[in-house]
Enzyme design. Structure first.
Site, PDB file in Angstrom:
ATOM      1  N   HIS A  10      42.846  35.912  83.933  1.00  0.00           N
ATOM      2  CA  HIS A  10      41.512  35.427  83.574  1.00  0.00           C
ATOM      3  C   HIS A  10      40.854  34.645  84.708  1.00  0.00           C
ATOM      4  O   HIS A  10      39.631  34.478  84.707  1.00  0.00           O
ATOM      5  CB  HIS A  10      41.599  34.560  82.314  1.00  0.00           C
ATOM      6  N   ASP A  70      34.911  30.932  89.707  1.00  0.00           N
ATOM      7  CA  ASP A  70      35.324  31.176  88.335  1.00  0.00           C
ATOM      8  C   ASP A  70      35.636  32.653  88.151  1.00  0.00           C
ATOM      9  O   ASP A  70      34.926  33.509  88.694  1.00  0.00           O
ATOM     10  CB  ASP A  70      34.214  30.774  87.367  1.00  0.00           C
TER      11      ASP A  70
END
Length: 498
Positions: free
Chosen positions: A157, A364
């Site tokens: 992730h 991110d």
């Protein structure tokens, strides 16, 4: 087949449970609909645990949630130690923050081995396992050592950094070689997949062809699966949340003032210091905006036992106090700073109430808050998303106002543009982003990964993809999960090496 999803954190379907985007919030709707078993930490640690030490197993929609107590002797070294003081900073290209010991690495391996033994409870000929995130890089190898021959998939992730960055992690080669026990390794973006490929070639000397790499475990497929959200479900939730007491109180408190919103964990990867500085600069270069707009920054405390996080918490508190002291008035606060979490329902209502969503991480993997903000908007009068170009979401949400989070003046000017944008342009940008979101929902991500896992593993047998998930593809949407493959998207079966 029976799908078992494994992650460190899990979520329950409770309307008032605090949640800030991320892995747990994303997995909840697909586990509820798919019938999968979701295995994760109970949040408790104990001594003298056996492999059968599941604290509880409960229903979760059509699926089930199996919570596991973890060994007290190793949890600290595993979680706050190696996972979050070595892997997390490196994966976000902050090797300067790595603080780790040999004992921490040993604890990381021990917890991965403990989880592997616990998962044997679900190992049967019809099982397939999907492992989530950096906490369990070596779990697949531990399961293979125990004789598991079921399909094993892994999804990261977070970002995967440049090869020289990851080479700064102690035991980096052991970690990556263990990852190749997975049949399928999924990444958020092409850049992440290509960085991993570059590492394999330069540090281990393994060739990657059409997204396939061969190791002592057999073949592994590398691919890209950008994670999404339950778009229509979140939009409906945001509409309903308008009547929630917390949302009503927020709207009443504005007195006609416009609102920008940021929702993050307190983490150095989220760019919070730079974001507050951008609003400070905004009020300096456009003093006319004082009293007409404020930032609601929800900053949920995180990993307080790690020095870098406690330092950041102190820095942010001081910074907000300084900015509010310089620009605030007796009846107006520029930065509304809250150190607590809210439920998904309340957050959805907050997003809908805000004219600007500010999502400006330094780095991110995806950032689902950006997608949630877009989905929550009123179609007639949508807000504007200001998004870091270094978030994975920027690859899809390219009609957001993209910013460099290191450019404070640039962010301030872009926020001003967002506040003055006419309704026609806001709708155009929002509609384009919604089209992208609906083409890449969380259900699409789930079904594409599982389908790829079926094809990547030899002898997978009948479909492991629940029929309730298969129809959720978007008609006419482009194929996903091609990863680093350039010329061929054909799956190669995985021959197992004994």
């Amino acid at each position: 087949m029976d799908l078992v999803v494994v992650s460190n954190r899990v979520a329950r379907a409770k309307a008032n449970e605090p949640m800030t985007g991320g892995l747990a919030a994303a997995l909840l709707p697909v586990v509820e609909k798919s019938g999968a078993i979701w295995v994760g930490s109970s949040g408790r640690v104990r001594d003298n645990l056996s492999k059968d030490s599941f604290a509880e197993i409960e229903s979760l929609g059509a699926g089930a949630l199996a919570l596991l107590d973890l060994p007290a002797a190793h949890y600290g070294g595993y979680y706050e130690g190696f996972a979050n003081s070595a892997l997390w900073p490196a994966l976000h290209s902050r090797n300067d923050l790595i603080r780790v010991s040999q004992d921490d690495y040993q604890s990381y391996r021990e917890v991965n081995a403990f989880m592997a033994r616990a998962l044997m409870r679900f190992n049967k000929p019809t099982a397939a396992f999907w492992i989530q995130d950096y906490h369990f890089l070596t779990l697949g190898a531990e399961m293979r050592e125990l004789g598991v021959r079921s399909p094993l998939g892994f999804f990261l992730h977070t970002p995967w950094p440049a090869r020289r960055v990851f080479a700064g992690v102690p035991h980096h080669r052991d970690l990556v070689e263990a990852m190749l026990a997975y049949d399928l390794i999924g990444f958020q973006t092409e850049d992440d997949c290509e960085n991993f490929t570059a590492y394999l070639r330069a540090e281990i000397g393994l060739d990657v062809e059409d997204g396939i790499v061969t190791s002592r475990f057999g073949t592994s497929r590398l691919a890209v699966f950008p994670i999404g959200i339950d778009v229509d479900g979140f939009a409906a939730q945001a509409q309903r949340a308008a009547s929630h007491p917390d949302v009503s109180r927020l709207r009443k408190s504005l007195h006609g003032e416009r609102l920008a919103i940021g929702v993050d964990r307190v983490d150095y990867s989220k760019g919070l210091v730079n974001r507050i500085s951008a609003f400070d600069r905004l009020f300096e270069i456009q003093p006319s905006l004082k009293r007409s707009v404020s930032l609601l920054q929800i900053a949920t405390p995180s990993r307080g036992g790690i020095q870098a996080y406690s330092n950041l918490q102190d820095e942010l508190s001081k910074q907000v106090t300084d900015v509010n002291g310089r620009h605030g008035e007796v009846d107006w606060t520029p930065i509304r700073y809250l150190n607590k979490g809210f439920s998904q329902t309340v957050l959805a209502g907050f997003y809908r109430a805000a004219q600007v969503g500010v999502v400006t991480p330094l780095h991110d993997g995806m950032n689902l808050v950006a997608k949630e903000y877009v989905a929550a908007q009123n179609p007639i009068d949508p807000g504007v998303l200001v998004l870091s170009k270094f978030a994975g979401a920027a690859n899809e949400l390219d009609t957001a106002l993209l910013v460099n989070p290191h450019d404070i003046d640039g962010m301030a000017r872009t926020i001003a543009v967002a506040l003055s944008m006419p309704a026609s342009e806001r709708r155009m940008r929002w509609e384009a982003m919604m089209t992208k979101l609906r083409a890449g929902t969380i259900h699409r991500w789930f079904s594409d990964f599982i389908e790829a896992l079926e094809n990547a593993h030899v002898g997978a047998g009948p479909s492991i993809l629940p029929s309730v998930v298969r129809p959720l593809r978007v008609a006419g949407a482009p194929p996903m999960g091609d990863g680093c493959i350039r010329e061929s998207t054909r799956f190669q079966p995985r021959p197992m090496v004994n």
